[in-house]
Design a protein around this motif. Structure first.
Motif, PDB file in Angstrom:
ATOM      1  N   ARG A 166      55.330   2.231  48.064  1.00  0.00           N
ATOM      2  CA  ARG A 166      56.005   2.761  49.245  1.00  0.00           C
ATOM      3  C   ARG A 166      55.856   1.801  50.415  1.00  0.00           C
ATOM      4  O   ARG A 166      54.856   1.086  50.544  1.00  0.00           O
ATOM      5  CB  ARG A 166      55.422   4.119  49.644  1.00  0.00           C
ATOM      6  N   THR A 193      55.146   4.885  62.356  1.00  0.00           N
ATOM      7  CA  THR A 193      56.072   4.961  61.217  1.00  0.00           C
ATOM      8  C   THR A 193      57.268   5.854  61.545  1.00  0.00           C
ATOM      9  O   THR A 193      57.104   7.003  61.937  1.00  0.00           O
ATOM     10  CB  THR A 193      55.354   5.512  59.969  1.00  0.00           C
ATOM     11  N   GLU A 237      59.922   5.975  59.218  1.00  0.00           N
ATOM     12  CA  GLU A 237      60.436   6.425  57.929  1.00  0.00           C
ATOM     13  C   GLU A 237      59.690   5.677  56.832  1.00  0.00           C
ATOM     14  O   GLU A 237      59.206   4.568  57.057  1.00  0.00           O
ATOM     15  CB  GLU A 237      61.930   6.106  57.853  1.00  0.00           C
ATOM     16  N   THR A 238      59.609   6.278  55.680  1.00  0.00           N
ATOM     17  CA  THR A 238      59.037   5.572  54.535  1.00  0.00           C
ATOM     18  C   THR A 238      60.106   5.425  53.455  1.00  0.00           C
ATOM     19  O   THR A 238      61.036   6.220  53.372  1.00  0.00           O
ATOM     20  CB  THR A 238      57.820   6.321  53.958  1.00  0.00           C
ATOM     21  N   ARG A 239      59.937   4.401  52.668  1.00  0.00           N
ATOM     22  CA  ARG A 239      60.853   4.148  51.551  1.00  0.00           C
ATOM     23  C   ARG A 239      60.040   4.030  50.268  1.00  0.00           C
ATOM     24  O   ARG A 239      58.920   3.505  50.302  1.00  0.00           O
ATOM     25  CB  ARG A 239      61.647   2.847  51.768  1.00  0.00           C
ATOM     26  N   GLY A 240      60.655   4.490  49.172  1.00  0.00           N
ATOM     27  CA  GLY A 240      59.946   4.454  47.898  1.00  0.00           C
ATOM     28  C   GLY A 240      60.820   3.914  46.783  1.00  0.00           C
ATOM     29  O   GLY A 240      61.875   3.312  47.039  1.00  0.00           O
ATOM     30  N   PRO A 241      60.393   4.107  45.545  1.00  0.00           N
ATOM     31  CA  PRO A 241      61.115   3.547  44.397  1.00  0.00           C
ATOM     32  C   PRO A 241      62.606   3.894  44.399  1.00  0.00           C
ATOM     33  O   PRO A 241      62.992   5.033  44.670  1.00  0.00           O
ATOM     34  CB  PRO A 241      60.396   4.197  43.203  1.00  0.00           C
ATOM     35  N   GLN A 270      64.735   2.759  46.478  1.00  0.00           N
ATOM     36  CA  GLN A 270      65.329   2.614  47.811  1.00  0.00           C
ATOM     37  C   GLN A 270      65.285   1.157  48.270  1.00  0.00           C
ATOM     38  O   GLN A 270      64.470   0.365  47.803  1.00  0.00           O
ATOM     39  CB  GLN A 270      64.592   3.505  48.809  1.00  0.00           C
ATOM     40  N   LEU A 309      52.666   0.212  52.165  1.00  0.00           N
ATOM     41  CA  LEU A 309      51.608   1.226  52.197  1.00  0.00           C
ATOM     42  C   LEU A 309      50.786   1.196  50.915  1.00  0.00           C
ATOM     43  O   LEU A 309      49.651   1.666  50.887  1.00  0.00           O
ATOM     44  CB  LEU A 309      52.213   2.626  52.367  1.00  0.00           C
ATOM     45  N   SER A 353      70.251  11.433  57.006  1.00  0.00           N
ATOM     46  CA  SER A 353      68.839  11.836  57.073  1.00  0.00           C
ATOM     47  C   SER A 353      68.326  11.771  58.503  1.00  0.00           C
ATOM     48  O   SER A 353      67.603  12.657  58.959  1.00  0.00           O
ATOM     49  CB  SER A 353      67.989  10.929  56.182  1.00  0.00           C
ATOM     50  N   LEU A 358      69.648  14.674  60.482  1.00  0.00           N
ATOM     51  CA  LEU A 358      68.919  15.913  60.162  1.00  0.00           C
ATOM     52  C   LEU A 358      67.583  15.960  60.883  1.00  0.00           C
ATOM     53  O   LEU A 358      67.164  16.996  61.385  1.00  0.00           O
ATOM     54  CB  LEU A 358      68.673  16.000  58.654  1.00  0.00           C
ATOM     55  N   ARG A 359      66.909  14.823  60.925  1.00  0.00           N
ATOM     56  CA  ARG A 359      65.610  14.797  61.611  1.00  0.00           C
ATOM     57  C   ARG A 359      65.789  15.014  63.102  1.00  0.00           C
ATOM     58  O   ARG A 359      64.953  15.633  63.758  1.00  0.00           O
ATOM     59  CB  ARG A 359      64.883  13.495  61.313  1.00  0.00           C
ATOM     60  N   ASP A 376      65.607  18.494  64.265  1.00  0.00           N
ATOM     61  CA  ASP A 376      64.277  19.091  64.400  1.00  0.00           C
ATOM     62  C   ASP A 376      64.292  20.514  63.845  1.00  0.00           C
ATOM     63  O   ASP A 376      63.897  21.473  64.511  1.00  0.00           O
ATOM     64  CB  ASP A 376      63.868  19.092  65.885  1.00  0.00           C
ATOM     65  N   ASP A 379      58.769  14.975  59.127  1.00  0.00           N
ATOM     66  CA  ASP A 379      59.861  14.418  59.929  1.00  0.00           C
ATOM     67  C   ASP A 379      59.351  13.421  60.954  1.00  0.00           C
ATOM     68  O   ASP A 379      60.056  12.478  61.313  1.00  0.00           O
ATOM     69  CB  ASP A 379      60.609  15.546  60.654  1.00  0.00           C
ATOM     70  N   SER A 391      55.884  11.142  62.110  1.00  0.00           N
ATOM     71  CA  SER A 391      54.561  10.670  61.739  1.00  0.00           C
ATOM     72  C   SER A 391      53.554  10.973  62.846  1.00  0.00           C
ATOM     73  O   SER A 391      53.915  11.479  63.916  1.00  0.00           O
ATOM     74  CB  SER A 391      54.616   9.174  61.466  1.00  0.00           C
ATOM     75  N   ASP A 409      54.480  10.139  53.384  1.00  0.00           N
ATOM     76  CA  ASP A 409      55.893   9.840  53.594  1.00  0.00           C
ATOM     77  C   ASP A 409      56.413  10.399  54.905  1.00  0.00           C
ATOM     78  O   ASP A 409      55.929  11.417  55.405  1.00  0.00           O
ATOM     79  CB  ASP A 409      56.718  10.404  52.429  1.00  0.00           C
ATOM     80  N   VAL A 410      57.417   9.707  55.435  1.00  0.00           N
ATOM     81  CA  VAL A 410      58.106  10.140  56.646  1.00  0.00           C
ATOM     82  C   VAL A 410      59.599  10.132  56.330  1.00  0.00           C
ATOM     83  O   VAL A 410      60.143   9.105  55.912  1.00  0.00           O
ATOM     84  CB  VAL A 410      57.803   9.205  57.838  1.00  0.00           C
ATOM     85  N   GLY A 411      60.248  11.273  56.526  1.00  0.00           N
ATOM     86  CA  GLY A 411      61.678  11.372  56.241  1.00  0.00           C
ATOM     87  C   GLY A 411      62.006  12.811  55.880  1.00  0.00           C
ATOM     88  O   GLY A 411      61.104  13.650  55.752  1.00  0.00           O
ATOM     89  N   VAL A 412      63.275  13.098  55.718  1.00  0.00           N
ATOM     90  CA  VAL A 412      63.662  14.477  55.403  1.00  0.00           C
ATOM     91  C   VAL A 412      63.285  14.815  53.959  1.00  0.00           C
ATOM     92  O   VAL A 412      63.199  13.942  53.098  1.00  0.00           O
ATOM     93  CB  VAL A 412      65.173  14.722  55.631  1.00  0.00           C
ATOM     94  N   ARG A 419      62.217  10.922  44.097  1.00  0.00           N
ATOM     95  CA  ARG A 419      60.900  10.656  43.503  1.00  0.00           C
ATOM     96  C   ARG A 419      60.660  11.448  42.222  1.00  0.00           C
ATOM     97  O   ARG A 419      59.687  11.215  41.519  1.00  0.00           O
ATOM     98  CB  ARG A 419      59.791  11.041  44.492  1.00  0.00           C
TER      99      ARG A 419
END
Lengths: 155, 267
Positions: free
Chosen positions: A57, A71, A73-77, A79, A99, A140, A143-144, A147, B166, B168, B175-178, B185
């Protein structure tokens, strides 16, 4: 380890892509292993490349004097990390930090832009595919901004 | 319709403005099912519907996690052990775990929406071999707002648990995000999976659509609706939702049954 071609072909954004395009993309890519804590890029630095994450990540954020990397936003596999290589002035707007230990496919942004410039059909196809990811990121973010988990007190 | 007199026996602060009350009833209720709700009455203030956040074996002890968003919920959150309140219930139709048996499962919870879904996860864990791969996706506003951290950590020993916030906060390395981004995942195929979704209505709409995009059928998605439930027995009409009454036809509905109505903005 899977070949770059195999890995790319398994990604949803490259679904149904023809093999010659995949070969062109793979020609601008290489496997990369990155230690946890490594800064992939830094705000203001030239944006020359981007990563497709296979494992691990990444935190995207902004450095602040008092809080360090905040931070966003985080990104993972599966992405992609980094879009500034695609748009002038080709400088990063954020920081990105691993991370966890990362396995990525690293793309040379200049190489891909060059191939797109010389072949507009390829360029349009790739732009449409990348745009779906940018669109998802934008939704995304919207949407954030809503809130949704915050409920204003009622009477 | 007459509330049972009940007494708070324990109060756990779950996060900012959120508490879990352990409530002992003077008369045992009908055994509740996951996803059902009770009407909790703060004396002198009013009554609100609150989902059960656990289905304990003793029917005279109930647990409710309450988020302080109004006068009544505030009064309930302020109750201390020994304080009394009124309880009516359980009401409504809860989660249907039957179609999930033998299938892969996705549980998607946003914010306080984890409270009504906790009994679902507990039921799955109590009969783990009856279900396929199970992924629990948790979203919250900030790390401080994440509910039941000890329980969710324990779940991760036998289920795939993914958590995101949403916003941090210092020290947060998760993780941070919707919450919908966590779908990427999930390690198992979602075709034929059954999904249980609860959270703010906007989150459920986007969550359900993201699940559909991943191959889950509309019939395979269950959502827990929230409307202005006042009588809880279809008499007052406040919770009418098209042809449905959320208090008795729900609060849990198959997505296929409510999807079209959620697009009607006046409902």
């Amino acid at each position: 380890m899977k070949s770059i071609m195999e890995t790319l072909a398994a990604q949803p954004i490259f679904a149904d892509i023809d093999e010659s395009t995949l070969t062109l993309l793979a020609g601008c890519a290489r496997h990369q292993r990155i230690h946890a804590g490594t800064r992939l890029f830094t705000e203001g630095a030239p944006a020359t490349d981007f990563h497709l994450i296979r494992e691990g990540r990444v935190a995207l954020g902004i450095y602040t004097p008092h809080a360090g990397l905040v931070t966003l936003e985080t990104r993972g596999p599966g992405q992609i990390v980094g879009w500034s290589w695609l748009f002038p002035p080709y400088r990063w707007h954020f920081d990105a930090e691993a991370l966890e230990p990362l396995a990525t496919i690293q793309f040379d942004g200049h190489c891909i832009r060059g191939k797109c410039d010389s072949d507009p059909v390829l360029g349009y196809d790739l732009m449409k595919r990348f745009s779906t990811l940018l669109d998802a990121d934008l939704r995304s973010t919207h949407l954030r901004l809503l809130d949704v988990y915050h409920r204003a007190p009622t009477s | 319709m007459t509330p049972t007199v009940a007494r708070v026996v324990d109060r756990v602060v779950e996060g900012p403005g959120t508490v879990t009350l352990v409530i002992e009833l003077s008369d045992a209720l009908t055994a509740p099912a996951p996803g059902q709700f009770n009407m909790l009455w703060a004396y002198g203030v009013g009554e609100v519907p609150i989902s059960l956040c656990a289905v304990p074996p003793l029917t005279n002890v109930i647990l409710h996690t309450i988020h302080d968003v109004g006068a009544v919920s505030h009064a309930l959150c302020e109750l201390r052990p020994g304080d009394q309140l009124g309880v009516r219930g359980p009401f409504g139709i809860g989660w249907d775990l039957t179609p999930a048996r033998g299938q892969d499962v996705v549980v998607m919870a946003g914010g306080i929406g984890l409270a009504p879904l906790r009994p679902v996860v507990e039921a799955i864990l109590a009969d783990r071999e009856a279900y396929g791969q199970v992924a629990v996706l948790l979203g919250a506003r900030t790390p401080n707002d994440l509910l039941f951290p000890a329980e969710t950590a324990a779940w991760s020993l036998s289920l795939q648990v993914e958590t995101t916030v949403d916003r941090s906060a210092p020290g947060w390395t998760g993780d941070v995000g919707v919450v919908t981004t966590l779908l990427g995942r999930i390690r198992h195929n979602l075709t034929d999976a059954v999904a249980f979704v609860c959270g703010p209505e906007v989150m459920m709409r986007f969550g359900a659509r993201a699940l559909l995009d991943r191959g889950v059928s509309a019939e395979g998605i269950q959502v827990s609706m929230e409307r202005n439930m006042q009588c809880a027995v279809t008499m007052c009409g406040h919770c009418q939702f098209g042809e449905l009454f959320v208090c008795s036809d729900g609060p849990v509905f198959p997505w296929a049954r409510v999807e079209s109505m959620l697009g009607v903005r006046e409902l």
